[in-house]
Motif scaffolding. Structure first.
Motif, PDB file in Angstrom:
ATOM      1  N   GLN A 186       2.704  21.606 -68.122  1.00  0.00           N
ATOM      2  CA  GLN A 186       3.783  20.823 -67.511  1.00  0.00           C
ATOM      3  C   GLN A 186       3.599  20.733 -66.006  1.00  0.00           C
ATOM      4  O   GLN A 186       3.164  21.681 -65.389  1.00  0.00           O
ATOM      5  N   ARG A 187       4.037  19.608 -65.434  1.00  0.00           N
ATOM      6  CA  ARG A 187       4.101  19.565 -63.979  1.00  0.00           C
ATOM      7  C   ARG A 187       5.379  20.292 -63.561  1.00  0.00           C
ATOM      8  O   ARG A 187       6.469  19.968 -64.028  1.00  0.00           O
ATOM      9  N   ALA A 188       5.239  21.293 -62.700  1.00  0.00           N
ATOM     10  CA  ALA A 188       6.392  22.082 -62.260  1.00  0.00           C
ATOM     11  C   ALA A 188       7.239  21.270 -61.284  1.00  0.00           C
ATOM     12  O   ALA A 188       6.723  20.420 -60.554  1.00  0.00           O
ATOM     13  N   ALA A 189       8.529  21.542 -61.271  1.00  0.00           N
ATOM     14  CA  ALA A 189       9.467  20.787 -60.434  1.00  0.00           C
ATOM     15  C   ALA A 189       9.569  21.376 -59.025  1.00  0.00           C
ATOM     16  O   ALA A 189       9.429  22.583 -58.833  1.00  0.00           O
ATOM     17  N   GLU A 190       9.824  20.497 -58.058  1.00  0.00           N
ATOM     18  CA  GLU A 190      10.051  20.911 -56.672  1.00  0.00           C
ATOM     19  C   GLU A 190      11.220  21.909 -56.603  1.00  0.00           C
ATOM     20  O   GLU A 190      12.169  21.796 -57.377  1.00  0.00           O
ATOM     21  N   ILE A 191      11.130  22.803 -55.629  1.00  0.00           N
ATOM     22  CA  ILE A 191      12.238  23.732 -55.378  1.00  0.00           C
ATOM     23  C   ILE A 191      13.110  23.104 -54.302  1.00  0.00           C
ATOM     24  O   ILE A 191      12.622  22.771 -53.221  1.00  0.00           O
ATOM     25  N   GLU A 192      14.381  22.915 -54.634  1.00  0.00           N
ATOM     26  CA  GLU A 192      15.258  22.241 -53.672  1.00  0.00           C
ATOM     27  C   GLU A 192      15.947  23.199 -52.735  1.00  0.00           C
ATOM     28  O   GLU A 192      16.231  22.875 -51.588  1.00  0.00           O
ATOM     29  N   GLU A 193      16.201  24.407 -53.221  1.00  0.00           N
ATOM     30  CA  GLU A 193      16.891  25.374 -52.375  1.00  0.00           C
ATOM     31  C   GLU A 193      16.245  26.741 -52.551  1.00  0.00           C
ATOM     32  O   GLU A 193      16.047  27.206 -53.681  1.00  0.00           O
ATOM     33  N   ILE A 194      15.911  27.370 -51.416  1.00  0.00           N
ATOM     34  CA  ILE A 194      15.320  28.707 -51.481  1.00  0.00           C
ATOM     35  C   ILE A 194      16.464  29.715 -51.443  1.00  0.00           C
ATOM     36  O   ILE A 194      16.979  30.059 -50.387  1.00  0.00           O
ATOM     37  N   ASP A 195      16.887  30.135 -52.625  1.00  0.00           N
ATOM     38  CA  ASP A 195      18.016  31.065 -52.704  1.00  0.00           C
ATOM     39  C   ASP A 195      17.521  32.450 -53.126  1.00  0.00           C
ATOM     40  O   ASP A 195      16.313  32.683 -53.240  1.00  0.00           O
ATOM     41  N   ALA A 196      18.458  33.365 -53.355  1.00  0.00           N
ATOM     42  CA  ALA A 196      18.098  34.745 -53.708  1.00  0.00           C
ATOM     43  C   ALA A 196      17.268  34.801 -54.991  1.00  0.00           C
ATOM     44  O   ALA A 196      16.399  35.667 -55.148  1.00  0.00           O
ATOM     45  N   LYS A 197      17.528  33.858 -55.890  1.00  0.00           N
ATOM     46  CA  LYS A 197      16.773  33.841 -57.154  1.00  0.00           C
ATOM     47  C   LYS A 197      15.295  33.562 -56.913  1.00  0.00           C
ATOM     48  O   LYS A 197      14.423  34.126 -57.560  1.00  0.00           O
ATOM     49  N   ILE A 198      15.027  32.642 -55.969  1.00  0.00           N
ATOM     50  CA  ILE A 198      13.640  32.294 -55.653  1.00  0.00           C
ATOM     51  C   ILE A 198      12.943  33.476 -54.956  1.00  0.00           C
ATOM     52  O   ILE A 198      11.789  33.786 -55.240  1.00  0.00           O
ATOM     53  N   VAL A 199      13.678  34.144 -54.075  1.00  0.00           N
ATOM     54  CA  VAL A 199      13.117  35.312 -53.377  1.00  0.00           C
ATOM     55  C   VAL A 199      12.755  36.394 -54.397  1.00  0.00           C
ATOM     56  O   VAL A 199      11.673  36.978 -54.360  1.00  0.00           O
ATOM     57  N   ARG A 200      13.655  36.623 -55.324  1.00  0.00           N
ATOM     58  CA  ARG A 200      13.413  37.627 -56.353  1.00  0.00           C
ATOM     59  C   ARG A 200      12.229  37.220 -57.254  1.00  0.00           C
ATOM     60  O   ARG A 200      11.385  38.040 -57.598  1.00  0.00           O
ATOM     61  N   ASN A 243       6.668  24.662 -52.727  1.00  0.00           N
ATOM     62  CA  ASN A 243       6.385  23.214 -52.676  1.00  0.00           C
ATOM     63  C   ASN A 243       5.085  22.892 -51.930  1.00  0.00           C
ATOM     64  O   ASN A 243       5.077  22.071 -51.002  1.00  0.00           O
ATOM     65  N   PRO A 244       3.983  23.543 -52.323  1.00  0.00           N
ATOM     66  CA  PRO A 244       2.723  23.327 -51.604  1.00  0.00           C
ATOM     67  C   PRO A 244       2.117  21.952 -51.869  1.00  0.00           C
ATOM     68  O   PRO A 244       2.379  21.336 -52.911  1.00  0.00           O
ATOM     69  N   GLU A 245       1.332  21.515 -50.882  1.00  0.00           N
ATOM     70  CA  GLU A 245       0.593  20.258 -51.006  1.00  0.00           C
ATOM     71  C   GLU A 245      -0.733  20.426 -50.298  1.00  0.00           C
ATOM     72  O   GLU A 245      -0.771  20.996 -49.211  1.00  0.00           O
ATOM     73  N   ILE A 246      -1.784  19.896 -50.885  1.00  0.00           N
ATOM     74  CA  ILE A 246      -3.068  19.858 -50.188  1.00  0.00           C
ATOM     75  C   ILE A 246      -3.169  18.489 -49.536  1.00  0.00           C
ATOM     76  O   ILE A 246      -3.136  17.467 -50.221  1.00  0.00           O
ATOM     77  N   ASP A 252       7.552  28.616 -46.433  1.00  0.00           N
ATOM     78  CA  ASP A 252       7.605  30.035 -46.788  1.00  0.00           C
ATOM     79  C   ASP A 252       8.996  30.369 -47.320  1.00  0.00           C
ATOM     80  O   ASP A 252       9.853  29.479 -47.466  1.00  0.00           O
ATOM     81  N   LEU A 253       9.224  31.652 -47.595  1.00  0.00           N
ATOM     82  CA  LEU A 253      10.496  32.059 -48.213  1.00  0.00           C
ATOM     83  C   LEU A 253      11.694  31.886 -47.288  1.00  0.00           C
ATOM     84  O   LEU A 253      12.836  31.875 -47.741  1.00  0.00           O
ATOM     85  N   GLN A 254      11.425  31.786 -45.973  1.00  0.00           N
ATOM     86  CA  GLN A 254      12.526  31.556 -45.025  1.00  0.00           C
ATOM     87  C   GLN A 254      12.788  30.065 -44.844  1.00  0.00           C
ATOM     88  O   GLN A 254      13.666  29.671 -44.074  1.00  0.00           O
TER      89      GLN A 254
END
Ligand code: ZN
Length: 171
Positions: free
Chosen positions: A16-30, A72-75, A110-112
């Motif tokens: 599957q193509r993974a979806a963009e992360i819209e908000e970096i919240d505590a769940k993403i950090v974890r 959300n990396p891009e080359i 990054d995570l921040q």
């Protein structure tokens, strides 16, 4: 902290193509922390979220300078050619000499939430390309030459029908 089990070849989440992360919240950090633990336990030099069953555009890596997370990396640019023996935690115990661009320019966050921009050469560049492929649902099998790929598929099919210790080791 939990260690994820790593999804292997045949699991549809890897396609599957993974979806963009819209908000970096505590769940993403974890998630990032648990992916890093999982990467070290494997052990591996990189791990993308789809490999732990999560369809989000995030990967972690450590090429010897400490753990890093990219969201959300891009080359945006690639240069040169480099042949390197490449394996994948989702296709355990197999590796092939694969030619890819030698150097890539990766951007993301990054995570921040800060923008990051990294020139990855040789091993680092290879890790970036490999992990980005995972986020696009591409396994390294698709980067193989036709003959290499045929042989790989034979090995993987044989493995799927056997209960050898080798195949259960990574289940
Ligand atoms: Zn991989």
């Amino acid at each position: 902290m939990a260690i994820f089990s790593i999804r292997v070849f045949g699991d549809p989440v890897l396609r599957q193509r993974a979806a963009e992360i819209e908000e970096i919240d505590a769940k993403i950090v974890r998630l990032s922390e648990e992916m890093i633990e999982t990467m070290y336990a494997a052990p591996g030099v990189g791990l993308a979220a789809p490999q732990v069953g999560i369809e989000r555009r995030i990967f972690v890596y450590d090429v010897g300078e400490g753990p890093m997370t990219v969201i959300n990396p891009e080359i945006v640019e690639s240069r040169g050619e480099w042949e390197y023996e490449e394996g994948c935690l989702s296709v355990p115990d197999l590796h092939w000499l694969i030619v890819r661009p030698k150097e890539v320019h990766l951007v993301g966050h990054d995570l921040q939430g800060n923008e990051i921009s990294i020139e990855g050469d040789e091993l680092l560049g290879r890790v970036f390309q490999h992990e980005l492929d995972h986020l696009d649902g591409i396994l390294l099998l698709e980067r193989l030459e036709k003959d290499q790929r045929k042989q790989a598929m034979r090995v993987l099919r044989a493995r799927a029908f056997s209960n050898s210790p080798e195949s259960s080791l990574h289940a």
